[in-house]
Design an enzyme around this catalytic site. Structure first.
Site, PDB file in Angstrom:
ATOM      1  N   ARG A  70     -15.395   8.069 -10.701  1.00  0.00           N
ATOM      2  CA  ARG A  70     -15.310   8.088 -12.159  1.00  0.00           C
ATOM      3  C   ARG A  70     -16.727   8.140 -12.725  1.00  0.00           C
ATOM      4  O   ARG A  70     -17.495   7.174 -12.642  1.00  0.00           O
ATOM      5  CB  ARG A  70     -14.584   6.831 -12.672  1.00  0.00           C
ATOM      6  N   SER A  96     -13.382  17.752  -2.063  1.00  0.00           N
ATOM      7  CA  SER A  96     -13.419  19.042  -2.736  1.00  0.00           C
ATOM      8  C   SER A  96     -14.823  19.636  -2.590  1.00  0.00           C
ATOM      9  O   SER A  96     -15.772  18.963  -2.176  1.00  0.00           O
ATOM     10  CB  SER A  96     -13.067  18.890  -4.214  1.00  0.00           C
ATOM     11  N   GLY A 131      -9.697  24.381  -4.571  1.00  0.00           N
ATOM     12  CA  GLY A 131      -8.872  24.704  -5.722  1.00  0.00           C
ATOM     13  C   GLY A 131      -7.923  25.848  -5.412  1.00  0.00           C
ATOM     14  O   GLY A 131      -7.228  25.856  -4.393  1.00  0.00           O
ATOM     15  N   ALA A 132      -7.901  26.850  -6.270  1.00  0.00           N
ATOM     16  CA  ALA A 132      -6.982  27.983  -6.088  1.00  0.00           C
ATOM     17  C   ALA A 132      -7.317  28.832  -4.873  1.00  0.00           C
ATOM     18  O   ALA A 132      -6.513  29.673  -4.459  1.00  0.00           O
ATOM     19  CB  ALA A 132      -6.993  28.856  -7.339  1.00  0.00           C
ATOM     20  N   GLY A 134      -7.686  27.633  -1.844  1.00  0.00           N
ATOM     21  CA  GLY A 134      -7.122  27.058  -0.636  1.00  0.00           C
ATOM     22  C   GLY A 134      -7.934  25.902  -0.104  1.00  0.00           C
ATOM     23  O   GLY A 134      -8.585  25.167  -0.847  1.00  0.00           O
ATOM     24  N   ALA A 135      -7.898  25.725   1.213  1.00  0.00           N
ATOM     25  CA  ALA A 135      -8.615  24.628   1.848  1.00  0.00           C
ATOM     26  C   ALA A 135      -9.061  25.068   3.235  1.00  0.00           C
ATOM     27  O   ALA A 135      -8.429  25.923   3.868  1.00  0.00           O
ATOM     28  CB  ALA A 135      -7.729  23.382   1.952  1.00  0.00           C
ATOM     29  N   GLY A 158      -2.269  14.093  -9.905  1.00  0.00           N
ATOM     30  CA  GLY A 158      -1.664  13.666  -8.646  1.00  0.00           C
ATOM     31  C   GLY A 158      -1.670  14.711  -7.555  1.00  0.00           C
ATOM     32  O   GLY A 158      -1.250  14.434  -6.423  1.00  0.00           O
ATOM     33  N   ASP A 161      -3.963  13.713  -4.590  1.00  0.00           N
ATOM     34  CA  ASP A 161      -3.341  12.651  -3.809  1.00  0.00           C
ATOM     35  C   ASP A 161      -2.221  13.202  -2.928  1.00  0.00           C
ATOM     36  O   ASP A 161      -2.059  12.795  -1.776  1.00  0.00           O
ATOM     37  CB  ASP A 161      -2.773  11.580  -4.737  1.00  0.00           C
ATOM     38  N   ASP A 197       2.487  12.314 -12.045  1.00  0.00           N
ATOM     39  CA  ASP A 197       1.633  12.256 -10.873  1.00  0.00           C
ATOM     40  C   ASP A 197       2.391  12.041  -9.571  1.00  0.00           C
ATOM     41  O   ASP A 197       1.837  12.289  -8.496  1.00  0.00           O
ATOM     42  CB  ASP A 197       0.559  11.171 -11.039  1.00  0.00           C
TER      43      ASP A 197
END
Length: 244
Positions: A70, A96, A131-132, A134-135, A158, A161, A197
């Site tokens: 945060r 990320s 994000g869009a 992929g990973a 969410g 998570d 979430d």
């Protein structure tokens, strides 16, 4: 890890009006705290944790961390310093693209370079979400990319998570790298395609085409705290818009 620990006790603490915390003790005196919660359903979450505790007592907790960064509470430099302190005890990092540099000592490099540096520091597995786009998962054996699952985005809260919960549940099920990424992308897609979430979180046994691609309801903080990982990704699971 250099030594093996055993979980000896798991306690839950309700914090009115609707929150709950969990305390995990080990035989070596190491204690960990977590926040398993679905807002407004602390009693149900407590019951779920107590059931899971029966399976976890006597097990090696490895190293489990969930970091919800945060920016209003501390700076990126402060967060990064704390994250880096945990690295010697971490087996799996999920982050990320923009959060990965916070885990790294020294100047940030590219994603692949950063993952390689973490592996050199002893981390066994690094998963980076784009994000869009992929990973990508990195291990000493190489890397594997998973495209995002095309869905119509309704609510992104969410999603990160859910991605982590899917990845860790597949890890605990013994799935290979491709299987872990596939389940994580699927659970993240379920989350972003539903309002709220956790309301869209799937359950094990009934998935697309009748396949067992859904897993136990993903409780924010609970599933992510069961695996050997440092989770820095809090909202950037791989989700892509559906093709027109």
């Amino acid at each position: 890890m250099a030594r093996s620990l055993k979980i000896t006790r798991i306690e839950t603490f309700l914090a009115p009006p609707r929150w709950m915390f969990v305390r995990v003790e080990t035989d070596d005196g190491v204690v960990g705290w977590g926040e398993p919660v679905v807002e407004g359903h602390a009693g149900s979450v407590r019951a779920a944790v107590e059931v899971l505790a029966e399976c976890l007592l006597g097990q090696d907790p490895a190293a489990s961390r969930t970091t919800d960064f945060r920016a209003r509470l501390w700076t990126a430099d402060e967060a990064g310093a704390l994250l880096r302190e945990w690295l010697p005890s971490v087996d799996l990092v999920i982050a990320s693209d923009d959060e990965l540099p916070r885990c790294l000592p020294g100047p940030p490099g590219g994603t692949a370079e950063g993952a390689a540096r973490l592996l050199d520091l002893g981390v066994r597995e690094v998963v980076v979400t784009h994000g869009a786009a992929g990973a990508t998962a990195f291990t000493d054996s190489g890397s594997r990319h998973r495209p995002a699952t095309p869905v119509r985005a309704v609510d992104p809260v969410g999603t990160g998570d859910a991605f982590v919960a899917g990845y860790l549940s597949a890890l605990l099920d013994g799935a290979d790298l491709a299987g872990r990424l596939a389940r994580a992308a699927t659970t993240g897609a379920f989350a972003v395609a539903s309002a709220g979430d956790w309301e869209g979180a799937p359950t094990r046994g009934t998935g697309p085409a009748g396949r067992a691609t859904r897993h136990r309801r993903a409780v924010s903080g609970t599933a992510a705290n069961l695996g050997p990982c440092l989770v820095t990704n809090t909202g950037a699971a791989p989700v892509a818009p559906p093709s027109s």
